[in-house]
Design an enzyme around this catalytic site. Structure first.
Site, short mmCIF file in Angstrom:
data_model
loop_
_atom_site.label_atom_id
_atom_site.label_comp_id
_atom_site.label_asym_id
_atom_site.label_seq_id
_atom_site.Cartn_x
_atom_site.Cartn_y
_atom_site.Cartn_z
N TYR A 25 0.82 -1.21 0.00
CA TYR A 25 0.00 0.00 0.00
C TYR A 25 0.86 1.27 0.00
O TYR A 25 0.52 2.26 -0.64
CB TYR A 25 -1.02 -0.02 1.16
CG TYR A 25 -2.23 -0.82 0.76
CD1 TYR A 25 -3.28 -0.23 0.04
CD2 TYR A 25 -2.30 -2.20 1.00
CE1 TYR A 25 -4.36 -0.97 -0.39
CE2 TYR A 25 -3.38 -2.94 0.57
CZ TYR A 25 -4.41 -2.33 -0.13
OH TYR A 25 -5.49 -3.06 -0.57
N GLN B 62 -15.09 3.55 -7.65
CA GLN B 62 -14.48 2.36 -7.04
C GLN B 62 -13.00 2.63 -6.76
O GLN B 62 -12.32 1.82 -6.16
CB GLN B 62 -14.59 1.17 -8.00
CG GLN B 62 -16.01 0.73 -8.27
CD GLN B 62 -16.05 -0.20 -9.48
OE1 GLN B 62 -15.92 -1.41 -9.34
NE2 GLN B 62 -16.25 0.35 -10.66
N ASN B 63 -12.52 3.76 -7.26
CA ASN B 63 -11.09 4.06 -7.12
C ASN B 63 -10.77 4.56 -5.71
O ASN B 63 -11.55 5.31 -5.13
CB ASN B 63 -10.66 5.10 -8.15
CG ASN B 63 -10.90 4.61 -9.56
OD1 ASN B 63 -11.10 3.42 -9.77
ND2 ASN B 63 -10.91 5.51 -10.52
N HIS C 191 -14.96 1.92 -2.40
CA HIS C 191 -13.92 1.01 -1.91
C HIS C 191 -12.93 1.68 -0.98
O HIS C 191 -11.85 1.15 -0.73
CB HIS C 191 -13.19 0.37 -3.10
CG HIS C 191 -14.05 -0.54 -3.92
ND1 HIS C 191 -13.74 -0.97 -5.18
CD2 HIS C 191 -15.25 -1.12 -3.61
CE1 HIS C 191 -14.70 -1.77 -5.64
NE2 HIS C 191 -15.63 -1.87 -4.71
N CYS D 293 -4.56 5.12 20.00
CA CYS D 293 -4.94 4.18 21.07
C CYS D 293 -3.94 3.03 21.18
O CYS D 293 -4.05 2.19 22.08
CB CYS D 293 -6.36 3.63 20.84
SG CYS D 293 -6.44 2.28 19.65
N GLY E 14 -14.83 3.50 -17.44
CA GLY E 14 -13.55 2.90 -17.10
C GLY E 14 -13.60 1.82 -16.04
O GLY E 14 -12.69 1.71 -15.23
N ALA F 196 -11.30 7.50 -21.58
CA ALA F 196 -12.12 8.42 -20.79
C ALA F 196 -11.57 9.84 -20.83
O ALA F 196 -12.35 10.80 -20.85
CB ALA F 196 -12.18 7.93 -19.34
P1 OAD Z 1 -10.38 -3.02 -13.86
O1 OAD Z 1 -8.90 -3.04 -13.96
O2 OAD Z 1 -11.07 -4.30 -13.58
O3 OAD Z 1 -11.00 -2.44 -15.19
C1 OAD Z 1 -10.54 -1.25 -15.78
C2 OAD Z 1 -11.40 -0.96 -16.99
O4 OAD Z 1 -10.99 0.29 -17.53
C3 OAD Z 1 -11.30 -1.98 -18.10
O5 OAD Z 1 -12.61 -2.34 -18.54
C4 OAD Z 1 -10.53 -1.24 -19.23
O6 OAD Z 1 -10.97 -1.63 -20.51
C5 OAD Z 1 -10.90 0.19 -18.94
N1 OAD Z 1 -9.90 1.20 -19.34
C6 OAD Z 1 -8.56 1.12 -19.28
N2 OAD Z 1 -8.00 2.28 -19.65
C7 OAD Z 1 -9.02 3.12 -19.95
C8 OAD Z 1 -9.09 4.47 -20.39
N3 OAD Z 1 -8.01 5.21 -20.58
N4 OAD Z 1 -10.33 5.00 -20.58
C9 OAD Z 1 -11.44 4.25 -20.40
N5 OAD Z 1 -11.43 2.98 -19.98
C10 OAD Z 1 -10.24 2.42 -19.77
O7 OAD Z 1 -10.75 -1.91 -12.79
P2 OAD Z 1 -12.13 -1.70 -12.00
O8 OAD Z 1 -13.29 -2.09 -12.84
O9 OAD Z 1 -12.10 -0.33 -11.47
O10 OAD Z 1 -11.34 -3.25 -5.91
O11 OAD Z 1 -11.98 -2.74 -10.83
C11 OAD Z 1 -12.96 -2.79 -9.84
C12 OAD Z 1 -12.34 -3.16 -8.54
O12 OAD Z 1 -11.55 -4.35 -8.70
C13 OAD Z 1 -11.34 -2.14 -8.00
O13 OAD Z 1 -11.95 -1.06 -7.34
C14 OAD Z 1 -10.52 -2.98 -7.06
C15 OAD Z 1 -10.33 -4.20 -7.92
O14 OAD Z 1 -10.10 -5.39 -7.25
C16 OAD Z 1 -10.76 -3.45 -4.71
O15 OAD Z 1 -9.55 -3.41 -4.56
C17 OAD Z 1 -11.74 -3.69 -3.62
#
Ligand code: OAD
Length: 262
Positions: free
Chosen positions: A77, A111-112, A129, A161, A198, A242
């Protein structure tokens, strides 16, 4: 009805369609995922160089992993905090922050955990998240702003604490904050358009948002580089970056004189 294409002309048309939809409403909900921060140099999770391609979620992003090896988890992290701090918001983040002044009613659910939406000026943001720059005490649950220094020591961060601090993010197997989910659903039920940007749409419960919107008659727009499970179901599916599509959308909406309906 769905509209997808890879060539730039029809992408323009799709952005026009999305602008038409958005230009007549005053309430918009946006869900974002890692793709929105990709152009800032922050790795996504499931792309070719995605975090889950190079690291094990089971060893780094579960409560069990933290219990087993908190030093390793914190190291990871701290590394991510460092990477994010060196990055800057991109045009997608700024365009979404501009949405707040365009639409009377607006909510951004992300979700970011990277804090980029706030750094770009967004205020109406809910973080589903959590936030990587916040820690939470494992004993007393107190939340605190926290940025570690990568590689300086193996000392684990502690709460006032004395309890062990953990990243205030949602790990696999953990529940998301109930009030954030409820506020999002409440907003969604009264909104006119939902935009999904995204995200691969495979992590629940966020993955349910587009379907919930559709079931309630909310118009849906997707912006993603790749097809996703919802691409064929949304009203407008824009296959583009995006940081390119969102600023174009803002320009098209703000250039066009319209009469808004709620
Ligand atoms: P992912 O990595 O699963 O998906 C990213 C998405 O963004 C994909 O569908 C890509 O095609 C798209 N992408 C990439 N670059 C892009 C751009 N420049 N413009 C538009 N789209 C683009 O990420 P998330 O869907 O956010 O959770 O993942 C969801 C969750 O899974 C995260 O919040 C995290 C992860 O495990 C936790 O850690 C709890």
């Amino acid at each position: 009805m769905n509209h997808t294409s890879g060539n730039s002309n029809s992408t323009d048309n799709l952005i026009d369609r999305a602008a038409l939809l958005l230009g007549t409403v005053n309430s918009v909900f946006v869900l974002t995922g890692a793709g929105v921060s990709a152009e800032s140099g922050i790795p996504t999770f499931r792309g070719a160089d995605g975090l889950w391609k190079n690291y094990s979620a089971q060893e780094l992003a579960t409560p069990q992993a933290f219990q087993k090896d908190p030093v390793l988890v914190w190291e990871w992290y701290h590394w991510r905090q460092d990477l994010i701090l060196k990055a800057s918001p991109n045009a997608a983040h700024y365009a979404l922050s501009a949405f707040e002044s365009i639409f009377e009613h607006f909510l951004l659910l992300t979700q970011n955990v990277d804090n980029m939406h706030r750094r770009a000026g967004s205020q109406r943001v809910l973080e589903l998240h959590g936030n990587i720059f916040r820690a939470r005490c494992c004993e007393c649950d107190r939340k605190t702003e926290y940025t570690g220094i990568q590689g300086v020591s193996n000392d684990l961060p502690r709460c006032v604490c004395g309890g062990l601090l953990r990243p205030d993010v949602v790990w696999f197997g953990e529940a998301i904050p109930e009030y954030i989910w409820q506020d999002s659903l409440d907003f969604l039920s009264g909104t006119a358009v939902a935009m999904i940007c995204g995200t691969s749409g495979v992590v629940w419960p966020a993955a349910a948002i587009p379907r919930i919107a559709m079931e309630q008659g909310v118009k849906t727009i997707e912006i993603n580089l790749e097809p996703t499970p919802i691409s064929n179901a949304v009203d407008v599916s824009i296959r583009a970056k995006a940081d390119v599509a969102l600023p174009l959308l803002v320009r098209k909406i703000t250039d066009r004189p319209t009469s808004k309906i709620s």
